[in-house]
Design an enzyme around this catalytic site. Structure first.
Site, PDB file in Angstrom:
ATOM      1  N   ALA A 136       3.329   2.099   3.060  1.00 47.75           N
ATOM      2  CA  ALA A 136       3.627   0.936   3.658  1.00 47.75           C
ATOM      3  C   ALA A 136       5.230   0.952   3.959  1.00 47.75           C
ATOM      4  O   ALA A 136       5.621   0.371   4.695  1.00 47.75           O
ATOM      5  CB  ALA A 136       3.452  -0.328   2.880  1.00 47.75           C
ATOM      6  N   LEU A 192       0.802  -1.151  -0.130  1.00 46.69           N
ATOM      7  CA  LEU A 192       0.166   0.085   0.145  1.00 46.69           C
ATOM      8  C   LEU A 192       0.998   1.149   0.052  1.00 46.69           C
ATOM      9  O   LEU A 192       1.967   1.206   0.454  1.00 46.69           O
ATOM     10  CB  LEU A 192      -0.746   0.097   1.188  1.00 46.69           C
ATOM     11  CG  LEU A 192      -2.079  -1.000   1.284  1.00 46.69           C
ATOM     12  CD1 LEU A 192      -2.769  -1.048   2.875  1.00 46.69           C
ATOM     13  CD2 LEU A 192      -3.039  -0.891   0.282  1.00 46.69           C
ATOM     14  N   SER A 207       1.857  -1.795  -7.162  1.00 48.97           N
ATOM     15  CA  SER A 207       1.514  -2.992  -8.049  1.00 48.97           C
ATOM     16  C   SER A 207       0.387  -3.969  -7.188  1.00 48.97           C
ATOM     17  O   SER A 207       0.539  -4.811  -6.748  1.00 48.97           O
ATOM     18  CB  SER A 207       2.944  -3.824  -8.226  1.00 48.97           C
ATOM     19  OG  SER A 207       3.772  -3.685  -7.282  1.00 48.97           O
ATOM     20  N   LYS A 251       7.769   1.235   1.129  1.00 49.20           N
ATOM     21  CA  LYS A 251       8.413   0.757  -0.075  1.00 49.20           C
ATOM     22  C   LYS A 251       9.674   1.689  -0.290  1.00 49.20           C
ATOM     23  O   LYS A 251      10.830   1.123  -0.464  1.00 49.20           O
ATOM     24  CB  LYS A 251       7.585   0.723  -1.242  1.00 49.20           C
ATOM     25  CG  LYS A 251       6.423  -0.328  -1.063  1.00 49.20           C
ATOM     26  CD  LYS A 251       5.588  -0.439  -2.545  1.00 49.20           C
ATOM     27  CE  LYS A 251       4.763   0.938  -2.689  1.00 49.20           C
ATOM     28  NZ  LYS A 251       3.809   1.437  -1.589  1.00 49.20           N
TER      29      LYS A 251
HETATM   30  P1  ADP Z   1       5.644   3.806   0.274  1.00 54.51           P
HETATM   31  O1  ADP Z   1       6.922   4.038  -0.402  1.00 54.51           O
HETATM   32  O2  ADP Z   1       5.049   2.468   0.511  1.00 54.51           O
HETATM   33  O3  ADP Z   1       4.481   4.839  -0.057  1.00 54.51           O
HETATM   34  P2  ADP Z   1       7.212   5.580   2.356  1.00 54.51           P
HETATM   35  O4  ADP Z   1       8.309   4.565   2.310  1.00 54.51           O
HETATM   36  O5  ADP Z   1       7.223   6.744   1.343  1.00 54.51           O
HETATM   37  O6  ADP Z   1       6.126   4.226   1.819  1.00 54.51           O
HETATM   38  O7  ADP Z   1       6.656   5.811   3.757  1.00 54.51           O
HETATM   39  C1  ADP Z   1       6.816   4.939   4.943  1.00 54.51           C
HETATM   40  C2  ADP Z   1       6.926   5.557   6.164  1.00 54.51           C
HETATM   41  O8  ADP Z   1       6.891   4.523   7.359  1.00 54.51           O
HETATM   42  C3  ADP Z   1       8.281   6.287   6.529  1.00 54.51           C
HETATM   43  O9  ADP Z   1       7.732   7.624   7.041  1.00 54.51           O
HETATM   44  C4  ADP Z   1       8.912   5.301   7.439  1.00 54.51           C
HETATM   45  O10 ADP Z   1       9.743   6.021   7.936  1.00 54.51           O
HETATM   46  C5  ADP Z   1       7.982   4.639   8.188  1.00 54.51           C
HETATM   47  N1  ADP Z   1       8.215   3.275   8.610  1.00 54.51           N
HETATM   48  C6  ADP Z   1       8.607   2.923   9.951  1.00 54.51           C
HETATM   49  N2  ADP Z   1       8.838   1.445   9.991  1.00 54.51           N
HETATM   50  C7  ADP Z   1       9.380   1.218   8.797  1.00 54.51           C
HETATM   51  C8  ADP Z   1       9.818   0.042   8.340  1.00 54.51           C
HETATM   52  N3  ADP Z   1       9.956  -1.082   8.981  1.00 54.51           N
HETATM   53  N4  ADP Z   1      10.046   0.024   6.958  1.00 54.51           N
HETATM   54  C9  ADP Z   1       9.788   0.982   6.098  1.00 54.51           C
HETATM   55  N5  ADP Z   1       9.232   2.154   6.675  1.00 54.51           N
HETATM   56  C10 ADP Z   1       9.134   2.218   7.850  1.00 54.51           C
END
Ligand code: ADP
Length: 193
Positions: A18, A15, A88, A20
């Site tokens: 999440a 999502l 995806s 990524k």
């Molecule tokens: P996406 O790319 O899936 O849309 P983002 O990477 O932009 O998501 O955002 C994820 C957020 O969750 C960030 O603020 C990150 O610091 C936080 N977070 C907390 N724990 C984790 C973890 N184990 N892995 C990845 N992100 C994490």
């Protein structure tokens, strides 16, 4: 120095919010520090160039994933490590690119919708709830959970380093990378979960 590198596509699905992109950046730093050749294909960036003009209909989302898969395949077969970070949401097209690329691991970046919505890094969930964005994955569009991911990262229960370590351990186990230690990865050899 890496002597002979094998290409692989590391496909991060999950999502929005999440984790990524965050995990992708962490992996990128770690692998580059070991001199691996790699390329990142980030869904948001791809939609600004290679997939510019595509909508979020099912058809266009599938087209977007096929384009990313096509480029990932070209790079992978030239021994590059490719990290894809793209929602995806549809299982069938994920399976399709996996079958085509071969050297591929599917990584499910898993955080509950409530957590992603609470994080709301880009403010998109708020907009989707307000009806300003249509077809938003998790709100009014489906996300098909991977049934047999090669790795699952539960980002609401793990640190970023722990999540990334799971992926690096899998790459090591499959002999795509050599074992390495890094100050960022104290848990590298004792993964959680
Ligand atoms: P996406 O790319 O899936 O849309 P983002 O990477 O932009 O998501 O955002 C994820 C957020 O969750 C960030 O603020 C990150 O610091 C936080 N977070 C907390 N724990 C984790 C973890 N184990 N892995 C990845 N992100 C994490």
């Amino acid at each position: 120095m890496v002597e002979k590198q094998r290409g692989i596509t590391i496909w991060l699905t999950g999502l929005s919010g999440a984790g990524k992109t965050t995990i992708c950046q962490f992996l990128e730093t770690e692998l580059r520090s070991q001199d691996y050749k790699l390329e990142v294909l980030d869904g948001d960036v791809i939609r600004q160039n290679l997939s510019k003009g595509l909508t979020f209909s099912k058809e266009d989302r599938d087209e977007n994933i096929r384009r990313i898969g096509f480029v990932a395949h070209l790079l992978t077969r030239n021994n590059v490590i490719v990290i894809v970070a793209a929602i995806s949401p549809y299982r069938a097209v994920r399976e399709e690119v996996k079958a085509k690329i071969g050297d591929f691991i599917e990584v499910y970046i898993n955080a509950p919708l409530e957590v992603c919505e609470q994080r709301d890094i880009k403010g998109l969930y708020k907009k989707a709830r307000a009806g300003e964005i249509k077809n938003f994955t998790g709100i009014d569009d489906i996300y098909e959970v991977p049934l047999t991911p090669d790795v699952e990262c539960k980002t609401n229960q793990e640190t970023i380093a722990q999540s990334a370590s799971k992926i690096l351990n899998k790459l090591e186990e499959l002999r795509y990378i050599q074992p390495f230690t890094s100050p960022q990865l104290q848990n590298h050899h004792s993964p959680v979960g």
